[in-house]
Design a protein around this motif. Structure first.
Motif, PDB file in Angstrom:
ATOM      1  N   GLN A 225       1.160   6.097  -7.304  1.00 11.57           N
ATOM      2  CA  GLN A 225      -0.017   6.785  -7.838  1.00 11.57           C
ATOM      3  C   GLN A 225       0.273   8.271  -8.039  1.00 11.57           C
ATOM      4  O   GLN A 225      -0.028   8.856  -9.096  1.00 11.57           O
ATOM      5  CB  GLN A 225      -1.196   6.627  -6.877  1.00 11.57           C
ATOM      6  CG  GLN A 225      -1.812   5.251  -6.839  1.00 11.57           C
ATOM      7  CD  GLN A 225      -2.807   5.106  -5.702  1.00 11.57           C
ATOM      8  OE1 GLN A 225      -3.170   6.088  -5.048  1.00 11.57           O
ATOM      9  NE2 GLN A 225      -3.248   3.886  -5.448  1.00 11.57           N
TER      10      GLN A 225
ATOM     11  N   LYS B 224       0.816  -1.220   0.000  1.00  6.51           N
ATOM     12  CA  LYS B 224       0.000   0.000   0.000  1.00  6.51           C
ATOM     13  C   LYS B 224       0.848   1.268   0.000  1.00  6.51           C
ATOM     14  O   LYS B 224       0.556   2.219  -0.740  1.00  6.51           O
ATOM     15  CB  LYS B 224      -0.953   0.006   1.200  1.00  6.51           C
ATOM     16  CG  LYS B 224      -1.784   1.282   1.273  1.00  6.51           C
ATOM     17  CD  LYS B 224      -2.852   1.215   2.308  1.00  6.51           C
ATOM     18  CE  LYS B 224      -3.556   2.557   2.490  1.00  6.51           C
ATOM     19  NZ  LYS B 224      -3.979   3.189   1.232  1.00  6.51           N
TER      20      LYS B 224
ATOM     21  N   ASP C 295      -9.486  -0.856  -7.886  1.00  4.43           N
ATOM     22  CA  ASP C 295      -9.281  -0.131  -6.635  1.00  4.43           C
ATOM     23  C   ASP C 295      -9.939   1.244  -6.733  1.00  4.43           C
ATOM     24  O   ASP C 295      -9.507   2.103  -7.498  1.00  4.43           O
ATOM     25  CB  ASP C 295      -7.775   0.006  -6.375  1.00  4.43           C
ATOM     26  CG  ASP C 295      -7.464   0.584  -4.998  1.00  4.43           C
ATOM     27  OD1 ASP C 295      -8.009   1.651  -4.664  1.00  4.43           O
ATOM     28  OD2 ASP C 295      -6.664  -0.020  -4.272  1.00  4.43           O
ATOM     29  N   GLN C 296     -10.992   1.457  -5.952  1.00  5.66           N
ATOM     30  CA  GLN C 296     -11.753   2.704  -6.031  1.00  5.66           C
ATOM     31  C   GLN C 296     -10.916   3.918  -5.643  1.00  5.66           C
ATOM     32  O   GLN C 296     -10.957   4.958  -6.314  1.00  5.66           O
ATOM     33  CB  GLN C 296     -12.984   2.609  -5.131  1.00  5.66           C
ATOM     34  CG  GLN C 296     -13.944   1.512  -5.521  1.00  5.66           C
ATOM     35  CD  GLN C 296     -15.076   1.363  -4.530  1.00  5.66           C
ATOM     36  OE1 GLN C 296     -15.387   2.276  -3.763  1.00  5.66           O
ATOM     37  NE2 GLN C 296     -15.714   0.197  -4.515  1.00  5.66           N
ATOM     38  N   GLU C 297     -10.166   3.810  -4.556  1.00  4.52           N
ATOM     39  CA  GLU C 297      -9.351   4.939  -4.115  1.00  4.52           C
ATOM     40  C   GLU C 297      -8.312   5.306  -5.170  1.00  4.52           C
ATOM     41  O   GLU C 297      -8.070   6.488  -5.436  1.00  4.52           O
ATOM     42  CB  GLU C 297      -8.664   4.598  -2.792  1.00  4.52           C
ATOM     43  CG  GLU C 297      -7.812   5.746  -2.241  1.00  4.52           C
ATOM     44  CD  GLU C 297      -7.156   5.398  -0.920  1.00  4.52           C
ATOM     45  OE1 GLU C 297      -6.213   6.106  -0.532  1.00  4.52           O
ATOM     46  OE2 GLU C 297      -7.582   4.415  -0.281  1.00  4.52           O
ATOM     47  N   GLU C 298      -7.697   4.298  -5.775  1.00  2.00           N
ATOM     48  CA  GLU C 298      -6.709   4.540  -6.826  1.00  2.00           C
ATOM     49  C   GLU C 298      -7.340   5.298  -7.986  1.00  2.00           C
ATOM     50  O   GLU C 298      -6.754   6.251  -8.514  1.00  2.00           O
ATOM     51  CB  GLU C 298      -6.158   3.206  -7.302  1.00  2.00           C
ATOM     52  CG  GLU C 298      -4.997   3.294  -8.272  1.00  2.00           C
ATOM     53  CD  GLU C 298      -4.331   1.936  -8.439  1.00  2.00           C
ATOM     54  OE1 GLU C 298      -3.493   1.594  -7.574  1.00  2.00           O
ATOM     55  OE2 GLU C 298      -4.649   1.221  -9.398  1.00  2.00           O
TER      56      GLU C 298
ATOM     57  N   LEU D  42      -9.967   7.283  -7.918  1.00  6.36           N
ATOM     58  CA  LEU D  42     -10.292   8.654  -7.511  1.00  6.36           C
ATOM     59  C   LEU D  42      -9.048   9.538  -7.476  1.00  6.36           C
ATOM     60  O   LEU D  42      -9.091  10.707  -7.867  1.00  6.36           O
ATOM     61  CB  LEU D  42     -10.962   8.643  -6.137  1.00  6.36           C
ATOM     62  CG  LEU D  42     -12.365   8.026  -6.072  1.00  6.36           C
ATOM     63  CD1 LEU D  42     -12.814   7.858  -4.629  1.00  6.36           C
ATOM     64  CD2 LEU D  42     -13.367   8.890  -6.835  1.00  6.36           C
ATOM     65  N   VAL D  43      -7.925   8.991  -7.022  1.00  7.38           N
ATOM     66  CA  VAL D  43      -6.685   9.765  -6.922  1.00  7.38           C
ATOM     67  C   VAL D  43      -6.135  10.122  -8.293  1.00  7.38           C
ATOM     68  O   VAL D  43      -5.697  11.249  -8.529  1.00  7.38           O
ATOM     69  CB  VAL D  43      -5.629   8.966  -6.121  1.00  7.38           C
ATOM     70  CG1 VAL D  43      -4.256   9.613  -6.238  1.00  7.38           C
ATOM     71  CG2 VAL D  43      -6.033   8.870  -4.654  1.00  7.38           C
TER      72      VAL D  43
ATOM     73  N   GLY E 246     -18.056   3.981  -2.968  1.00  6.57           N
ATOM     74  CA  GLY E 246     -18.334   4.597  -1.679  1.00  6.57           C
ATOM     75  C   GLY E 246     -19.344   3.873  -0.825  1.00  6.57           C
ATOM     76  O   GLY E 246     -19.627   4.299   0.289  1.00  6.57           O
TER      77      GLY E 246
ATOM     78  N   ASP F  10       0.668   3.897  -3.040  1.00  4.32           N
ATOM     79  CA  ASP F  10       0.248   5.293  -2.879  1.00  4.32           C
ATOM     80  C   ASP F  10       1.285   6.243  -3.461  1.00  4.32           C
ATOM     81  O   ASP F  10       0.944   7.245  -4.105  1.00  4.32           O
ATOM     82  CB  ASP F  10       0.024   5.609  -1.398  1.00  4.32           C
ATOM     83  CG  ASP F  10      -1.187   4.894  -0.819  1.00  4.32           C
ATOM     84  OD1 ASP F  10      -1.981   4.348  -1.607  1.00  4.32           O
ATOM     85  OD2 ASP F  10      -1.324   4.879   0.418  1.00  4.32           O
TER      86      ASP F  10
END
Length: 387
Positions: A202, A195, A222-225, A227-228, A264, A199
């Motif tokens: 990314q 992780k 990966d949702q967070e990936e 969004l970033v 989310g 991060d």
């Protein structure tokens, strides 16, 4: 070593440094990509079912979805590795649907890196230039610059097996950037990293893309990936694009229950419309007994609906503001916030508890609480199985 790269001795890729070294020699400008009616089936099963999208030059677009959603197959058709059953792919208005992958001049970064184990780092990075017939002096110059900017110069003579996962990923990225492709395709390239490194990578990938003006099409689950990294995200389900929008648009204005729940994990509160929105807002009488006021949404009074609210947008409040009440079941501290679940009063058997994320002092399990949400944080959907 030039002053610009003095801080790279640890091997950490600096996007600003890499872009600054590469850009003056060859201006990298991404190209636009247009996809129309793209379809693909295997053994009678449709895996991509009519994908349409317009991607602007220099845009970072992510295909986001669970396994089997069609995102990787779509990427493979864009790359030319998979031939579509129908539809077209165009770059800057030029139809490339049937063009050989090697003639598309796309960059491709795989999850597995696919570095040649018998070649050194420098030889791996030089390989695409050799394929393109670039002169040897130019190859040496470009490889040296790219490796130096990436903090990999001291590893130039090593084989891939002698590198860490993060170092191998940077080599894979350098191997693409060294020949200046206008469009880069990435298939879950960070999936094998831990992780912290993921991060970091990314941030670096996004910075490089912006600095060099590349068009990037990225696949991840990966949702967070997503969004970033993304300027826009295509959320895919069963071979279709459910919604193609900015991260904020997807998060705050989901168009389907699937999008609301996939990105989310929304709470869904069933109820009946009391006021259909003519007054500037929509009032819903919840099955649990309370009344919820959402932003205006065209609804016929009496229609069965589900109100969707994300865990971070539900809040604990006083009784006078409450849309529902309930009992706290769990409260889990996760660092910057606490995740709690609340069993609403009057909820039907089998109804999942409300999930709430709060930075405020959390209540304890067993306590009674009042819950509410701002009208702009509530989406209304017909009460049918859309997720």
């Amino acid at each position: 070593m030039p002053e610009r790269t003095q801080g790279l001795a640890t091997g950490t890729l600096s996007a600003d440094d890499l872009a600054a070294v590469l850009a003056p020699h060859h201006a990298l400008t991404g190209k636009s990509l247009s996809v129309t009616g793209l379809r693909k089936s295997y053994n009678g099963t449709t895996v991509v079912d009519g994908v349409d999208m317009e991607i602007a030059a220099g845009e970072f677009v992510t295909f986001l979805g669970s396994s089997g959603s069609g995102k990787t197959t779509t990427l493979m058709m864009l790359a030319g590795f998979t031939e579509p059953d129908s539809g077209t792919v165009s770059v800057d208005g030029r139809d490339i649907t049937r063009l050989n992958p090697g003639k598309r001049d796309f960059g491709f970064v795989f999850q597995q890196y696919l570095l040649f184990p018998h070649m050194t780092v420098a030889e791996n990075v030089a390989f695409p230039l050799q394929l393109r017939g670039v002169a040897k002096p130019e190859i040496r110059r470009r490889v040296a610059e790219t490796l130096e900017a990436a903090g990999l110069s001291k590893f130039a003579g090593r084989r891939p097996r002698e590198l860490s996962g993060g170092q191998q990923q940077r080599v894979a990225l350098c191997r693409v950037l060294v020949y200046r492709p206008p469009i880069v395709l990435m298939d879950e390239p960070l999936g094998a990293l831990d992780k912290k490194l993921r991060d970091q990578m990314q941030t670096e990938i996004k910075s490089i893309q912006r600095e060099l003006g590349l068009t990037v099409i990225y696949v991840t689950h990966d949702q967070e990936e997503a969004l970033v990294l993304s300027d826009r995200i295509a959320i895919m389900k069963d071979g279709l694009i459910e919604q193609f929008d900015t991260p904020r648009g997807l998060f705050e204005r989901p168009r389907t229950p699937f999008v609301a729940d996939f990105l989310g994990a929304a709470n869904f509160l069933p109820g009946t419309v009391e006021d259909g929105g003519d007054s500037g807002s929509t009032r819903v009488r919840l099955d649990s007994g309370g009344v919820l006021t959402a932003r205006a949404h065209p609804c016929v009074p009496g229609r069965r609906v589900r109100a969707a609210v994300r865990p971070g947008r539900l809040r604990l409040c006083g009784a006078e503001e409450s849309c529902c009440t309930g009992v706290v079941e769990t409260a889990v501290y996760v660092g910057s916030l606490t995740r709690i679940t609340v069993r609403p009063d009057g909820a039907a058997p089998g109804t999942p508890p409300l999930r709430i994320e709060t930075a405020a002092t959390p209540p304890r399990p067993g306590e009674r609480v009042n819950v509410s949400a701002e009208p702009d944080d509530i989406s209304i959907f017909d009460d049918v199985d859309g997720g």
